[in-house]
Design an enzyme around this catalytic site. Structure first.
Site, PDB file in Angstrom:
ATOM      1  N   HIS A 232       5.564  -5.932   7.779  1.00  0.00           N
ATOM      2  CA  HIS A 232       5.789  -7.350   7.922  1.00  0.00           C
ATOM      3  C   HIS A 232       6.242  -8.323   6.695  1.00  0.00           C
ATOM      4  O   HIS A 232       5.261  -9.355   5.916  1.00  0.00           O
ATOM      5  CB  HIS A 232       4.700  -7.575   8.371  1.00  0.00           C
TER       6      HIS A 232
ATOM      7  N   CYS B 200       0.618  -1.379   0.353  1.00  0.00           N
ATOM      8  CA  CYS B 200      -0.260  -0.466  -0.261  1.00  0.00           C
ATOM      9  C   CYS B 200       1.000   0.897  -0.347  1.00  0.00           C
ATOM     10  O   CYS B 200       2.182   1.410   0.099  1.00  0.00           O
ATOM     11  CB  CYS B 200      -1.220  -0.276   1.296  1.00  0.00           C
TER      12      CYS B 200
ATOM     13  N   CYS C 162      -8.350   2.103   6.615  1.00  0.00           N
ATOM     14  CA  CYS C 162      -7.862   3.173   5.226  1.00  0.00           C
ATOM     15  C   CYS C 162      -8.642   2.196   4.050  1.00  0.00           C
ATOM     16  O   CYS C 162      -8.892   1.271   3.645  1.00  0.00           O
ATOM     17  CB  CYS C 162      -6.404   2.869   5.336  1.00  0.00           C
TER      18      CYS C 162
ATOM     19  N   THR D   4      -6.095   0.908  11.189  1.00  0.00           N
ATOM     20  CA  THR D   4      -6.828   1.094   9.928  1.00  0.00           C
ATOM     21  C   THR D   4      -6.816  -0.815   8.913  1.00  0.00           C
ATOM     22  O   THR D   4      -7.586  -0.336   8.000  1.00  0.00           O
ATOM     23  CB  THR D   4      -5.726   1.472   9.297  1.00  0.00           C
TER      24      THR D   4
ATOM     25  N   SER E 214       1.490 -10.668   9.628  1.00  0.00           N
ATOM     26  CA  SER E 214       0.998  -9.758   8.875  1.00  0.00           C
ATOM     27  C   SER E 214      -0.884  -9.973   9.804  1.00  0.00           C
ATOM     28  O   SER E 214      -1.430 -10.065   8.863  1.00  0.00           O
ATOM     29  CB  SER E 214       1.245  -9.395   7.791  1.00  0.00           C
ATOM     30  N   SER E 215      -1.126  -8.235   9.577  1.00  0.00           N
ATOM     31  CA  SER E 215      -2.471  -8.550  10.565  1.00  0.00           C
ATOM     32  C   SER E 215      -3.875  -8.534   8.559  1.00  0.00           C
ATOM     33  O   SER E 215      -4.415  -8.967   8.688  1.00  0.00           O
ATOM     34  CB  SER E 215      -3.036  -6.887  11.737  1.00  0.00           C
TER      35      SER E 215
ATOM     36  N   SER F  59       1.676  -5.485   2.856  1.00  0.00           N
ATOM     37  CA  SER F  59       2.860  -5.895   3.097  1.00  0.00           C
ATOM     38  C   SER F  59       4.824  -6.461   2.064  1.00  0.00           C
ATOM     39  O   SER F  59       5.331  -7.150   2.352  1.00  0.00           O
ATOM     40  CB  SER F  59       3.276  -5.602   4.819  1.00  0.00           C
TER      41      SER F  59
ATOM     42  N   GLU G 139       0.380  -1.073  15.892  1.00  0.00           N
ATOM     43  CA  GLU G 139      -0.683   0.376  15.356  1.00  0.00           C
ATOM     44  C   GLU G 139      -1.290   0.296  16.853  1.00  0.00           C
ATOM     45  O   GLU G 139      -2.046   1.790  16.973  1.00  0.00           O
ATOM     46  CB  GLU G 139      -1.610  -0.065  13.960  1.00  0.00           C
TER      47      GLU G 139
END
Ligand code: SF4
Length: 446
Positions: free
Chosen positions: A45, A15, A195, A167, A223-224, A271, A130
């Site tokens: 990540h 992103c 986001c 986000t 990675s979330s 990511s 975050e």
């Protein structure tokens, strides 16, 4: 040999927040040769990206207390708490703040809510960096909720509360939680802070998963947002896999052939670098090429061609996402962001507000080239402004209507006036009813 069609969600891979942080990381390595440069937490990540930065000389630490006095410290897109910022400042560090503007916006909301005494609720993953950074902004305790069930189980939801979301939280779950909360309490303030790149990615991924026999989610298990994509796909497609790279796809191919898989959908977390996405698709494509000309299958070359591409010399719309001292970065719905030299903006242009509201602007695509760090898209705002303003000047001339200009220069027998970047020559006999002798006095006037 298998025979499958590969489709990719349009918003796959880095992103703009992560891309901008990674670019900044490489640029500061160049800018400060010989200085100790730390990244506070993994910049993204993704092991490949982090590994490359570490081998280029960056140092990974997890606590501000681990950095040397006076060193350079990079804050990743997730952001950090104000307390961490203070500690780094007290150690005289040069802070390179790559906190994503979307995350900064949440910090501002929570900070204000805390000052005004509102209880704050965050939908997100407890302990995610975050979320930790956001919680640090409030002077009051903050409640973090990960699911609708957790929200329903709360003994009491305080009224006059402020609600925000991580986000990358699931937009579907956030909506469910909001509906539940709005039925329970009054005077709540709910801010939709997921986001838009996350929302688009989740929506496109869900649509693709509905149509696919196999879904490949490329990214890191830490990675979330990648995990969210995996959950979205698993709900819709039984054969969903979260893979870190091409090597994890190879062992799956025989089973897909056996099951006569026809459609493979591909998506990737924010990511995940585009190089890894390409590698995974190439592996599946090379091992699944159909020799039947009647087939709809595509190969890697076709796939790459099918990725929406910007055209050089085109004028397109884009949203301002971030800026640094040299460039303003614009999301032009391509795999990479484009950049405009900051000097092309008016001196009084409000960059902060433009980033905050993701101001939409029209831009001209000057050049597109591939570099070691990915695609570089150079855009121009002044080119578009010039064309528009020139047309306005021509229309004013045709219609004999006045326009306001600013005199920028004095030349032989006249002055140069500017109308939004379009230079206009005015002869000294045309400035006033009488002939003007002191042209210098007009410089800077409108
Ligand atoms: S996922 Fe969204 S909020 Fe997070 S870094 Fe990327 S653009 Fe920013």
């Amino acid at each position: 040999m298998g025979s499958w069609k590969i489709e990719s969600a349009k918003s796959s891979g880095f992103c703009f927040g992560v891309e901008s942080a990674v670019k900044t990381a490489y640029s500061i390595l160049e800018k400060y040769p010989g200085r100790k440069i730390y990244m506070l937490g993994e910049i993204t990540h993704n092991e490949t990206v982090v590994g490359d930065l570490l081998s280029s000389g960056m140092i990974l630490v997890h606590e501000p207390g681990e950095v040397d006095e006076g060193s350079v410290v990079l804050i990743r897109a997730h952001g950090v708490t104000p307390q961490v910022m203070e500690e780094l400042s007290s150690r005289n560090c040069e802070i390179i703040d790559c906190t994503c503007p979307f995350v900064k916006k949440i910090h501002t909301i929570v900070n204000k809510a805390g000052k005004e005494g509102h209880p704050v609720y965050i939908t997100g993953t407890k302990g995610h960096p975050e979320v930790v950074g956001i919680c640090g902004e409030s002077t009051h305790p903050v409640t973090v909720i990960s699911s609708l069930e957790e929200c329903q189980a709360l003994p009491n939801i305080e009224s006059d509360s402020v609600w925000v979301s991580q986000t990358t939280f699931s937009s579907k779950v956030f909506q469910e939680i909001c509906e539940f909360v709005q039925k329970k309490i009054a005077n709540d303030q709910i801010f939709g802070t997921i986001c838009y790149t996350t929302e688009n990615r989740q929506r496109e991924t869900a649509d693709l998963a509905e149509l696919s026999d196999v879904m490949i989610v490329i990214g890191s298990k830490t990675s979330s947002n990648t995990k969210k994509l995996y959950d979205i796909c698993s709900d819709r497609c039984a054969l969903t896999y979260l893979v870190g790279g091409a090597e994890e796809v190879l062992p799956l191919l025989p089973m897909w052939r056996e099951r006569k898989v026809k459609r493979i959908g591909v998506t990737a977390g924010a990511s995940t670098p585009v190089s890894i996405i390409r590698e995974v698709i190439q592996t599946m494509s090379e091992n699944g090429v159909n020799t039947n000309p009647e087939s709809n299958d595509i190969n890697f070359g076709d796939y790459i061609e099918s990725i929406p591409q910007l055209r050089k010399n085109a004028t397109v719309k884009g949203a301002i996402t971030t800026c640094d001292s040299d460039f303003v970065y614009v999301d032009v719905h391509d795999k990479s962001e484009g950049k405009i030299p900051r000097s092309e903006f008016e001196p009084d242009f409000d960059f902060e507000a433009a980033v905050e509201e993701h101001k939409e602007i029209e831009v001209y695509v000057k050049s597109i080239r591939n570099t070691d760090m990915g695609k570089e898209i150079i855009l121009s705002k002044s080119h578009v402004d010039f064309s528009k303003n020139k047309a306005e000047i021509e229309a004013a001339y045709e219609n004999k209507t006045p326009v306001t200009v600013k005199i920028t220069n004095v030349v032989k027998d006249g002055v140069i006036a500017s109308y939004g970047g379009v230079d206009i020559y005015i002869h000294r006999t045309q400035l006033e009813l009488n002939v003007v002798n002191d042209l210098e006095a007009y410089k800077g006037k409108t």
